[in-house]
Structure formats: C-alpha cells, structure tokens
Motif scaffolding. Structure first.
Motif, PDB file in Angstrom:
ATOM      1  N   SER A  17       0.794  -1.228   0.000  1.00 57.92           N
ATOM      2  CA  SER A  17       0.000   0.000   0.000  1.00 57.92           C
ATOM      3  C   SER A  17       0.828   1.281   0.000  1.00 57.92           C
ATOM      4  O   SER A  17       0.588   2.196  -0.796  1.00 57.92           O
ATOM      5  N   GLY A  74     -17.598  -5.162  -7.669  1.00 61.83           N
ATOM      6  CA  GLY A  74     -16.451  -4.375  -8.104  1.00 61.83           C
ATOM      7  C   GLY A  74     -16.375  -4.274  -9.616  1.00 61.83           C
ATOM      8  O   GLY A  74     -16.089  -3.205 -10.167  1.00 61.83           O
ATOM      9  N   GLU A  86     -14.031  -2.749  -2.480  1.00 60.43           N
ATOM     10  CA  GLU A  86     -13.760  -1.367  -2.081  1.00 60.43           C
ATOM     11  C   GLU A  86     -12.704  -0.721  -2.971  1.00 60.43           C
ATOM     12  O   GLU A  86     -12.869   0.406  -3.454  1.00 60.43           O
ATOM     13  N   GLY A  87     -11.614  -1.427  -3.193  1.00 64.13           N
ATOM     14  CA  GLY A  87     -10.537  -0.888  -4.016  1.00 64.13           C
ATOM     15  C   GLY A  87     -10.962  -0.673  -5.453  1.00 64.13           C
ATOM     16  O   GLY A  87     -10.597   0.324  -6.081  1.00 64.13           O
ATOM     17  N   MET A 128     -12.439  -8.814  -6.673  1.00 72.89           N
ATOM     18  CA  MET A 128     -13.341  -7.672  -6.815  1.00 72.89           C
ATOM     19  C   MET A 128     -14.813  -8.059  -6.733  1.00 72.89           C
ATOM     20  O   MET A 128     -15.663  -7.195  -6.486  1.00 72.89           O
ATOM     21  N   ILE A 161      -6.910  -6.502  -4.812  1.00 74.75           N
ATOM     22  CA  ILE A 161      -7.888  -5.415  -4.869  1.00 74.75           C
ATOM     23  C   ILE A 161      -9.291  -6.001  -4.713  1.00 74.75           C
ATOM     24  O   ILE A 161      -9.736  -6.792  -5.540  1.00 74.75           O
ATOM     25  N   SER A 162      -9.987  -5.592  -3.657  1.00 76.99           N
ATOM     26  CA  SER A 162     -11.329  -6.105  -3.390  1.00 76.99           C
ATOM     27  C   SER A 162     -12.382  -5.150  -3.951  1.00 76.99           C
ATOM     28  O   SER A 162     -12.071  -4.242  -4.725  1.00 76.99           O
ATOM     29  N   ASN A 175      -8.063 -10.403  -9.182  1.00 79.00           N
ATOM     30  CA  ASN A 175      -8.313  -9.589  -7.995  1.00 79.00           C
ATOM     31  C   ASN A 175      -9.677  -9.983  -7.424  1.00 79.00           C
ATOM     32  O   ASN A 175     -10.613 -10.228  -8.184  1.00 79.00           O
ATOM     33  N   ASP A 218      -3.266  -3.635  -2.948  1.00 75.71           N
ATOM     34  CA  ASP A 218      -4.411  -3.627  -2.042  1.00 75.71           C
ATOM     35  C   ASP A 218      -5.358  -2.473  -2.396  1.00 75.71           C
ATOM     36  O   ASP A 218      -5.213  -1.811  -3.414  1.00 75.71           O
ATOM     37  N   ASN A 219      -6.329  -2.217  -1.544  1.00 78.16           N
ATOM     38  CA  ASN A 219      -7.348  -1.203  -1.839  1.00 78.16           C
ATOM     39  C   ASN A 219      -6.799   0.221  -1.831  1.00 78.16           C
ATOM     40  O   ASN A 219      -7.189   1.058  -2.650  1.00 78.16           O
ATOM     41  N   SER A 220      -5.892   0.504  -0.904  1.00 79.52           N
ATOM     42  CA  SER A 220      -5.337   1.859  -0.837  1.00 79.52           C
ATOM     43  C   SER A 220      -4.494   2.163  -2.070  1.00 79.52           C
ATOM     44  O   SER A 220      -4.512   3.286  -2.593  1.00 79.52           O
ATOM     45  N   ARG A 261     -13.114   2.468  -5.715  1.00 75.55           N
ATOM     46  CA  ARG A 261     -12.325   3.695  -5.579  1.00 75.55           C
ATOM     47  C   ARG A 261     -11.448   3.917  -6.811  1.00 75.55           C
ATOM     48  O   ARG A 261     -11.242   5.049  -7.254  1.00 75.55           O
TER      49      ARG A 261
END
Length: 290
Positions: free
Chosen positions: A182, A268, A239-240, A264, A236-237, A262, A209-211, A243
């Motif tokens: 991250s 996602g 949330e990621g 997702m 990357i889930s 990922n 990761d998501n960030s 975003r």
C-alpha cells in the motif's frame, strides 16, 4: 578481439563455440547458455566488454541468465559508457544485486544510446532502488525498462515514485512481481499522476491492495498519457475497485486495462463498467476483469 580478451583474463570459463567470433552478427545473443558449454560468468563478461568497447556493428546485446553478478555488470556498464551503438540491452536473471544497480546507474548518467533495458530477476532490493531512481531522474533516453521479478518494496516505491514523476523519457515500465504494498503503491501512483510520458505500466503481481488501487484511481484523473495498465493480482477487493473506478470516470487516454486475479467480485466489476459507461470520453478498447 573477444579471443584476445580471453587470453588477457585468467581462468575465464571456456566460451561456447558459437560465440568465439561474433564478428558483425547483430543482435549478439548470448542469453541462457547453460546447455551450450556454461554461462558467460563475470570473467567472460569482462572479456566481452573489451571487444564490445570498440565494436560498431552490434546494436542489441542479450546476456540474460549468465550469472554475471555485480562484477560482470560493472564491466558491461563501463563498456556501455564508451560504446555508442548498442541500443538494446538484456541482462535479466544475472544476480546483479545492488552492486550491479549502482554500476548501471552510473552508466546511464553518461550513455545516450540505450533505449531498451531489461533488468528483471536481478535481486534488486530497496537499497538498489536508490541507484535506479537516480538513473531514472537523470536519463531521458531509455524508453523501455523492465524491473520485474525483483525484491523492490515500499521504500523502493517511494524513491522510484519520485523518479517516475521527474522522468522525461520512459514510455514503458514493467515492475510486476515485486513487493510493492500500500505505501509503496501510493508513492508509485503519485509519480504516475505527475508523469507526462509513460504509456505502458505493468504493476501486476504486487500487493497494492485497496489503498494502492485508490491512489491509482486518483492518478488516472490527472494523467493524460497512459494507454496500458496492468494491475492484475494485487489483492484489490470491491472497495478498491470502486475507488479505482472513480479515476476511470475522468480518464481519457487509457486503452487497455487488466484487472484480472483480484477479489473484486461482481460488485467491483460492475462498478468499473458503470464508471466507463459514465465517461463519454473514455478510450478503453480492451478490458480484462476477473
């Protein structure tokens, strides 16, 4: 000249017969000679460097998987300071380490002819990244750089991110299969946002990761040059992905996006598709989702 070099340096491994006299052969392919009499090694690299120092016909040099190590890299780097004909170099899988990174960084401060440099699989770590970053800032001639399959982590991401922001030559950068998580991912993304030359970026098989995905999304809002982006297998889930999709709503240049492997989920993936649908100026032509 190569044979004369072998006589100068003692205990050089016996070279394979196919490369004893490379003459005007172009490109010079000495990659992966394990099945043809042994690797070149660092002593063989020194012998080759003596000949290539004044060679005017070779423009592509492949010494991948030859166990050159830092010492061999230093010899090749010194040669490349003088040789102004070689434009493509492949030293992948040679265990160059920080010593090799330092030698090549110094070389790139002087060399103005290399446009393609393959340095994957060389055990580059965060310490080596400092040298690589210096080269990226100072050199504007290298257009293709492969640093994949190394050990670059978050500290490396920070220095490389700043270097990417200042670089004015790279068009393609591969840094897949490293240890960017991250913090390092955010720094790399920030550099991407400021870069105005890079067209292809591969950061797959890291730990963004998501960030990190969110940071890339922010970068895509301002970057108006990047055309291909591979962020597959980066944890990357949903949330990621959502975003990251915020950047896709505004980006106008990205043509090829790979987000496979990922976690997702459907939500996602739908978020990414919805963002692209909302962007009438999107240039996406190829989209790979999980």
């Amino acid at each position: 000249a190569y044979l004369r070099g072998l006589h100068v340096i003692r205990h050089v491994p016996q070279p394979v017969s196919s490369v004893l006299d490379f003459g005007d052969r172009n490109p010079l392919e000495l990659g992966n000679h394990r099945d043809a009499g042994g690797r070149v090694g660092f002593l063989g690299a020194k012998a080759l460097a003596l000949s290539l120092m004044v060679n005017t016909s070779i423009i592509k040099l492949n010494l991948s998987d030859n166990w050159l190590q830092g010492e061999g890299a230093a010899a090749i780097a010194e040669m490349l300071k003088e040789n102004c004909y070689i434009s493509a170099v492949d030293l992948s899988d040679n265990k160059l380490g920080a010593e090799g990174a330092k030698a090549f960084s110094a070389m790139l401060l002087e060399n103005t002819t290399i446009v393609s440099l393959q340095l994957s699989g060389n055990e580059f770590d965060d310490h080596a990244a400092k040298y690589l970053a210096d080269a990226l800032i100072a050199n504007s001639k290298v257009e293709i750089l492969d640093l994949s399959y190394n050990m670059l982590g978050d500290k490396a991401g920070e220095v490389l991110g700043m270097a990417i922001a200042e670089n004015i030559g790279l068009k393609e950068l591969k840094i897949s299969w490293n240890h960017f998580c991250s913090q390092g991912a955010a720094a790399l993304a920030k550099g991407l946002g400021a870069n105005i030359y890079l067209k292809v970026l591969d950061v797959s098989y890291n730990g963004f990761d998501n960030s990190g995905a969110a940071a890339l999304g922010e970068a895509l809002k301002t970057n108006n040059v990047l055309e291909e982006l591979n962020i597959s297998n980066n944890r990357i889930s949903v949330e990621g992905a959502l975003r990251f999709a915020l950047g896709l709503k505004e980006n106008k240049t990205l043509k090829n996006l790979n987000m496979t492997r990922n976690p997702m989920q459907s939500e996602g993936c739908f978020g990414v598709l919805k963002a692209l649908q909302a962007n009438s100026d999107s240039s996406i032509e190829i989209l790979d989702l999980p």
